[in-house]
Scaffold this active site. Structure first.
Site, PDB file in Angstrom:
ATOM      1  N   HIS A 111       0.819  -1.102   0.003  1.00 18.55           N
ATOM      2  CA  HIS A 111       0.101   0.178  -0.309  1.00 18.55           C
ATOM      3  C   HIS A 111       0.438   0.790   0.297  1.00 18.55           C
ATOM      4  O   HIS A 111       0.693   2.889   0.373  1.00 18.55           O
ATOM      5  CB  HIS A 111      -1.299   0.331   1.024  1.00 18.55           C
ATOM      6  CG  HIS A 111      -2.765  -0.869   1.084  1.00 18.55           C
ATOM      7  ND1 HIS A 111      -2.024  -1.668   1.959  1.00 18.55           N
ATOM      8  CD2 HIS A 111      -2.456  -1.838   0.398  1.00 18.55           C
ATOM      9  CE1 HIS A 111      -3.172  -2.443   1.103  1.00 18.55           C
ATOM     10  NE2 HIS A 111      -3.604  -2.667   0.616  1.00 18.55           N
ATOM     11  N   ASN A 210      -3.094 -13.837  14.140  1.00 20.56           N
ATOM     12  CA  ASN A 210      -4.034 -12.893  13.857  1.00 20.56           C
ATOM     13  C   ASN A 210      -5.437 -12.688  15.243  1.00 20.56           C
ATOM     14  O   ASN A 210      -5.989 -14.639  15.929  1.00 20.56           O
ATOM     15  CB  ASN A 210      -5.082 -12.664  12.985  1.00 20.56           C
ATOM     16  CG  ASN A 210      -5.439 -11.650  12.315  1.00 20.56           C
ATOM     17  OD1 ASN A 210      -4.844 -10.980  12.506  1.00 20.56           O
ATOM     18  ND2 ASN A 210      -7.143 -11.952  11.859  1.00 20.56           N
TER      19      ASN A 210
END
Ligand code: ZN
Length: 245
Positions: A111, A210
């Protein structure tokens, strides 16, 4: 014995211990606040000088460039220093993997980076620090010094495409790696998230670290739910031992 190529997909959860909140994830701050989302949406940013002035104020106030790497970033850099080939594919724009000691050429910023700005007209890249200093000095929407064009952070804004070259390199790494660790990522934002599937399709061992379940958990050899700051260093130390035997 050949050492395995380890690919680490690094999501927002990796940087939360450094005080950087999840901005762009499905439940990220920007998604919850339509006014804030406009500041990082290409169309609004380019079309409205008031949006740009607010965006520059926000960048000045959040002080994201002051953040320091945490235990997770340091553990990744340490793994690389141990001689195991490591590539980081990061969804974060904070540059903290490099600050922790990962060589920049081994970090793919899916990104982009908030540490640079780019001119939307002539594409010149300059340090964010420089632009912020101009804002500090009173320019509320500093234009490009070379051509007068609109400056934006070198990040992928909403409404912009990921760099196809970076994405192609990331896919090649996902295909080539033997171990793919997805850490701190909800694995819901494509195309970055799909890299976990690409890796598994090509025979990599998939490990998910996660807090919340991800769409790829059922394909993972191991799923870790413990806090990243302790779980990732422990996991990577285990890999180092394993590959040195
Ligand atoms: Zn320019």
């Amino acid at each position: 014995m050949n050492k395995p190529l380890v690919a680490i997909l690094s999501g927002a959860g990796v940087s939360t211990d450094s005080g950087i909140p999840d901005y762009r994830g499905p439940n990220g701050l920007w998604r919850q606040d339509p006014e804030a989302e406009k500041l990082v949406t290409y169309e609004y940013y380019m079309g409205d000088p008031e949006i740009r002035r607010r965006a520059w104020r926000m960048r000045r106030e959040t002080g994201a460039l002051q953040a320091a790497p945490n235990a997770a970033h340091l553990a990744v850099a340490e793994l690389e220093k141990s001689g195991i080939p490591v590539r980081v594919l990061t969804q974060n724009v904070d540059g903290l993997h490099q600050l922790a000691g990962m060589p920049a050429r081994k970090v793919l910023e899916l990104h982009g980076t908030a540490r640079a700005v780019v001119c939307t007209a002539c594409h010149e890249r300059t340090p964010m620090q420089e632009a912020l200093a101009r804002v500090e000095a009173g320019e509320d929407d500093p234009p490009c010094r070379s051509c007068g064009g609109i400056l934006k952070p070198a990040t992928v804004l909403f409404g912009e495409h990921l760099d196809p070259v970076v994405l192609g390199e990331a896919a090649a790494i996902a295909k080539a790696c033997q171990i793919f660790i997805a850490v701190g990522s909800s694995l819901q934002v494509h195309p970055a998230a799909g890299l976990a599937g690409v890796a598994a399709d090509h025979g990599a061992r998939l490990i998910v670290v996660n807090a919340e379940p991800t769409p790829y958990d059922d394909r993972a050899e191991k799923v870790v739910r413990e806090p990243i700051g302790t779980a990732l260093p422990a996991l990577l130390r285990g890999l180092t031992k394993e590959s040195n035997h």
